[in-house]
Design a protein around this motif. Structure first.
Motif, PDB file in Angstrom:
ATOM      1  N   LEU A  31      34.495  42.107  50.556  1.00  0.00           N
ATOM      2  CA  LEU A  31      35.595  42.557  49.694  1.00  0.00           C
ATOM      3  C   LEU A  31      35.083  43.632  48.757  1.00  0.00           C
ATOM      4  O   LEU A  31      33.952  43.539  48.259  1.00  0.00           O
ATOM      5  CB  LEU A  31      36.132  41.385  48.885  1.00  0.00           C
ATOM      6  CG  LEU A  31      36.935  40.408  49.734  1.00  0.00           C
ATOM      7  CD1 LEU A  31      37.125  39.096  49.000  1.00  0.00           C
ATOM      8  CD2 LEU A  31      38.290  41.014  50.078  1.00  0.00           C
ATOM      9  N   ALA A  33      35.911  45.784  45.321  1.00  0.00           N
ATOM     10  CA  ALA A  33      36.747  45.855  44.111  1.00  0.00           C
ATOM     11  C   ALA A  33      37.289  47.274  43.927  1.00  0.00           C
ATOM     12  O   ALA A  33      36.714  48.249  44.431  1.00  0.00           O
ATOM     13  CB  ALA A  33      35.922  45.434  42.896  1.00  0.00           C
ATOM     14  N   TRP A  34      38.360  47.373  43.159  1.00  0.00           N
ATOM     15  CA  TRP A  34      38.998  48.671  42.913  1.00  0.00           C
ATOM     16  C   TRP A  34      38.070  49.649  42.195  1.00  0.00           C
ATOM     17  O   TRP A  34      37.378  49.281  41.224  1.00  0.00           O
ATOM     18  CB  TRP A  34      40.263  48.482  42.065  1.00  0.00           C
ATOM     19  CG  TRP A  34      40.793  49.791  41.531  1.00  0.00           C
ATOM     20  CD1 TRP A  34      40.646  50.281  40.263  1.00  0.00           C
ATOM     21  CD2 TRP A  34      41.519  50.780  42.271  1.00  0.00           C
ATOM     22  NE1 TRP A  34      41.238  51.506  40.165  1.00  0.00           N
ATOM     23  CE2 TRP A  34      41.785  51.846  41.386  1.00  0.00           C
ATOM     24  CE3 TRP A  34      41.972  50.863  43.590  1.00  0.00           C
ATOM     25  CZ2 TRP A  34      42.487  52.976  41.766  1.00  0.00           C
ATOM     26  CZ3 TRP A  34      42.676  52.000  43.984  1.00  0.00           C
ATOM     27  CH2 TRP A  34      42.916  53.032  43.073  1.00  0.00           C
ATOM     28  N   ARG A  35      38.036  50.868  42.677  1.00  0.00           N
ATOM     29  CA  ARG A  35      37.471  52.018  41.957  1.00  0.00           C
ATOM     30  C   ARG A  35      38.422  53.170  42.238  1.00  0.00           C
ATOM     31  O   ARG A  35      38.942  53.286  43.364  1.00  0.00           O
ATOM     32  CB  ARG A  35      36.080  52.409  42.490  1.00  0.00           C
ATOM     33  CG  ARG A  35      35.027  51.341  42.390  1.00  0.00           C
ATOM     34  CD  ARG A  35      33.607  51.909  42.631  1.00  0.00           C
ATOM     35  NE  ARG A  35      33.459  52.657  43.873  1.00  0.00           N
ATOM     36  CZ  ARG A  35      33.143  52.132  45.050  1.00  0.00           C
ATOM     37  NH1 ARG A  35      32.950  50.825  45.167  1.00  0.00           N
ATOM     38  NH2 ARG A  35      33.014  52.894  46.129  1.00  0.00           N
ATOM     39  N   PRO A  83      43.564  46.565  38.046  1.00  0.00           N
ATOM     40  CA  PRO A  83      42.402  46.777  38.922  1.00  0.00           C
ATOM     41  C   PRO A  83      41.773  45.462  39.380  1.00  0.00           C
ATOM     42  O   PRO A  83      41.297  45.362  40.506  1.00  0.00           O
ATOM     43  CB  PRO A  83      41.419  47.559  38.047  1.00  0.00           C
ATOM     44  CG  PRO A  83      42.212  48.090  36.915  1.00  0.00           C
ATOM     45  CD  PRO A  83      43.394  47.206  36.732  1.00  0.00           C
ATOM     46  N   GLU A  84      41.794  44.428  38.492  1.00  0.00           N
ATOM     47  CA  GLU A  84      41.144  43.142  38.817  1.00  0.00           C
ATOM     48  C   GLU A  84      41.840  42.429  39.974  1.00  0.00           C
ATOM     49  O   GLU A  84      41.284  41.506  40.570  1.00  0.00           O
ATOM     50  CB  GLU A  84      41.189  42.191  37.600  1.00  0.00           C
ATOM     51  CG  GLU A  84      40.655  42.762  36.308  1.00  0.00           C
ATOM     52  CD  GLU A  84      41.629  43.688  35.586  1.00  0.00           C
ATOM     53  OE1 GLU A  84      42.768  43.886  36.082  1.00  0.00           O
ATOM     54  OE2 GLU A  84      41.237  44.231  34.546  1.00  0.00           O
ATOM     55  N   THR A  86      43.307  44.134  42.573  1.00  0.00           N
ATOM     56  CA  THR A  86      43.454  45.148  43.630  1.00  0.00           C
ATOM     57  C   THR A  86      42.159  45.200  44.443  1.00  0.00           C
ATOM     58  O   THR A  86      41.085  45.440  43.880  1.00  0.00           O
ATOM     59  CB  THR A  86      43.776  46.514  42.980  1.00  0.00           C
ATOM     60  OG1 THR A  86      45.036  46.387  42.304  1.00  0.00           O
ATOM     61  CG2 THR A  86      43.842  47.623  44.007  1.00  0.00           C
ATOM     62  N   TRP A  87      42.267  44.961  45.748  1.00  0.00           N
ATOM     63  CA  TRP A  87      41.073  44.797  46.580  1.00  0.00           C
ATOM     64  C   TRP A  87      41.231  45.475  47.934  1.00  0.00           C
ATOM     65  O   TRP A  87      42.339  45.562  48.469  1.00  0.00           O
ATOM     66  CB  TRP A  87      40.819  43.302  46.834  1.00  0.00           C
ATOM     67  CG  TRP A  87      40.419  42.566  45.600  1.00  0.00           C
ATOM     68  CD1 TRP A  87      41.257  41.953  44.710  1.00  0.00           C
ATOM     69  CD2 TRP A  87      39.098  42.389  45.088  1.00  0.00           C
ATOM     70  NE1 TRP A  87      40.540  41.395  43.675  1.00  0.00           N
ATOM     71  CE2 TRP A  87      39.205  41.653  43.890  1.00  0.00           C
ATOM     72  CE3 TRP A  87      37.828  42.784  45.530  1.00  0.00           C
ATOM     73  CZ2 TRP A  87      38.093  41.301  43.130  1.00  0.00           C
ATOM     74  CZ3 TRP A  87      36.721  42.426  44.775  1.00  0.00           C
ATOM     75  CH2 TRP A  87      36.863  41.692  43.582  1.00  0.00           C
ATOM     76  N   SER A 105      47.275  45.473  46.367  1.00  0.00           N
ATOM     77  CA  SER A 105      47.278  46.082  45.040  1.00  0.00           C
ATOM     78  C   SER A 105      48.310  45.379  44.176  1.00  0.00           C
ATOM     79  O   SER A 105      49.222  44.723  44.696  1.00  0.00           O
ATOM     80  CB  SER A 105      47.551  47.593  45.118  1.00  0.00           C
ATOM     81  OG  SER A 105      48.641  47.856  45.952  1.00  0.00           O
ATOM     82  N   LYS A 137      42.180  36.534  46.239  1.00  0.00           N
ATOM     83  CA  LYS A 137      41.442  37.365  45.270  1.00  0.00           C
ATOM     84  C   LYS A 137      42.400  38.014  44.268  1.00  0.00           C
ATOM     85  O   LYS A 137      42.094  38.132  43.084  1.00  0.00           O
ATOM     86  CB  LYS A 137      40.636  38.449  45.992  1.00  0.00           C
ATOM     87  CG  LYS A 137      39.431  37.942  46.733  1.00  0.00           C
ATOM     88  CD  LYS A 137      38.360  37.364  45.817  1.00  0.00           C
ATOM     89  CE  LYS A 137      37.566  38.424  45.090  1.00  0.00           C
ATOM     90  NZ  LYS A 137      36.474  37.817  44.288  1.00  0.00           N
ATOM     91  N   CYS A 138      43.541  38.427  44.763  1.00  0.00           N
ATOM     92  CA  CYS A 138      44.557  39.028  43.888  1.00  0.00           C
ATOM     93  C   CYS A 138      45.059  37.988  42.869  1.00  0.00           C
ATOM     94  O   CYS A 138      45.130  38.266  41.662  1.00  0.00           O
ATOM     95  CB  CYS A 138      45.698  39.555  44.762  1.00  0.00           C
ATOM     96  SG  CYS A 138      47.035  40.293  43.850  1.00  0.00           S
ATOM     97  N   GLY A 141      42.625  37.315  40.260  1.00  0.00           N
ATOM     98  CA  GLY A 141      42.631  38.433  39.300  1.00  0.00           C
ATOM     99  C   GLY A 141      43.747  38.262  38.277  1.00  0.00           C
ATOM    100  O   GLY A 141      43.544  38.501  37.078  1.00  0.00           O
TER     101      GLY A 141
END
Ligand SMILES: CC(C)(COP(=O)(O)OP(=O)(O)OC[C@H]1O[C@@H](n2cnc3c(N)ncnc32)[C@H](O)[C@@H]1OP(=O)(O)O)[C@@H](O)C(=O)NCCC(=O)NCCS
Length: 187
Positions: A31, A33-35, A83-84, A86-87, A105, A137-138, A141
C-alpha cells in the motif's frame, strides 16, 4: 434528448463501533500512502478500474483518462481532502517494475462524515482482497481523524461492490436515481 435513470444507494458505516484493524496484505502487494506527486497514478488506476464498468456510464468522466485526471485533481485540491484516507495499491511482479493496481480517495463533508470518493481495483487484480484492504485503510484513516461515520454512493447494479461494502458493515440509508442523458430506460 432521452434519459437513463440509474438507481444508486447511499451506504453508511459506524466508525465508532467498526473495527477495521484486521489488515492482511496479500503476497506481492503493498500500500502506498498519498503524496501529491502520485495524483497521476491515482488517475491512471481510476481509469483502468472504471473504464469498462457500469459507473463509466453513470459518470462519463470515469470512462476516459482526461476525465479521471480532472476528477482526481479536483478531489485532491478540496479543502476537506483527507490524505490519511487516500491510498494506492501496488503489485511487484518478480523481476519487473511495480504496477499500481488499486485506488481509494476520500474527503470529509460539512456534517463531519468521511466521504469515500472512488474505490477501484484494476480487472486483473480483483478477487485477491485488494478492494477490502483499500477500504479498510481508508476507514482507519477516517478513525484516526476522529470521524464518527462514513458514507459512499454505489450504483445498485454493482452487486459485487455492494456486497463488499455490506461485509465491512455499511448499510443502505437512501436510494436515489441519477439521470444520465442517453436512450430512455429505467435500470
Ligand atoms: C468493487 C471492487 C473495488 C472490488 O475489488 P476487489 O479487489 O475485487 O475486492 P476483494 O478482492 O476485496 O473482494 C471481492 C471478492 O473476492 C473475494 N476474495 C478476496 N480475496 C480472495 C482470495 N485471495 N481468493 C479468492 N477470493 C478472494 C472476496 O471474498 C470477495 O468475494 P465476494 O464478492 O464473493 O464476497 C472492484 O470489483 C472494482 O474495482 N470494480 C470496478 C470499479 C467499481 O465499481 N468500484 C466501486 C464503485 S462504488
Amino acid at each position: 434528448m432521452s434519459v437513463t435513470y440509474y438507481k444508486r444507494f447511499r451506504m453508511e458505516v459506524d466508525l465508532v463501533r467498526g473495527d477495521f484493524s484486521q489488515i492482511s496484505v496479500p503476497r506481492g502487494y503493498s500500500l502506498v500512502a498519498w503524496r501529491p506527486e502520485l495524483v497521476a497514478k491515482h488517475a491512471e488506476v481510476k481509469y483502468e478500474s472504471f473504464r469498462e464498468e457500469i459507473d463509466a456510464h453513470v459518470f462519463p468522466c470515469l470512462g476516459n483518462y482526461a476525465g479521471c485526471s480532472r476528477l482526481m485533481d479536483e478531489i485532491s485540491r478540496r479543502t476537506r481532502f483527507l490524505p490519511e484516507a487516500t491510498w494506492l495499491a501496488a503489485f511487484k511482479h518478480p523481476n519487473a517494475e511495480k504496477e499500481f493496481c488499486g485506488t481509494i480517495s476520500a474527503v470529509s463533508d460539512a456534517a463531519g462524515y468521511g466521504a469515500i470518493q472512488n474505490l477501484g481495483v484494476t480487472p486483473t487484480h480483483r478477487a485477491c482482497g485488494i478492494g477490502t484492504l483499500l477500504l479498510k485503510k481508508c476507514l482507519l484513516g477516517f478513525q484516526k481523524q476522529g470521524l464518527r461515520r462514513a458514507y459512499l454512493e454505489v450504483t445498485a447494479q454493482n452487486v459485487d461492490a455492494v456486497r463488499l461494502y455490506e461485509r465491512l458493515g455499511f448499510r443502505r440509508t437512501r436510494t436515489t436515481y441519477k439521470a444520465v442523458e442517453s436512450e430512455a430506460s429505467y435500470v
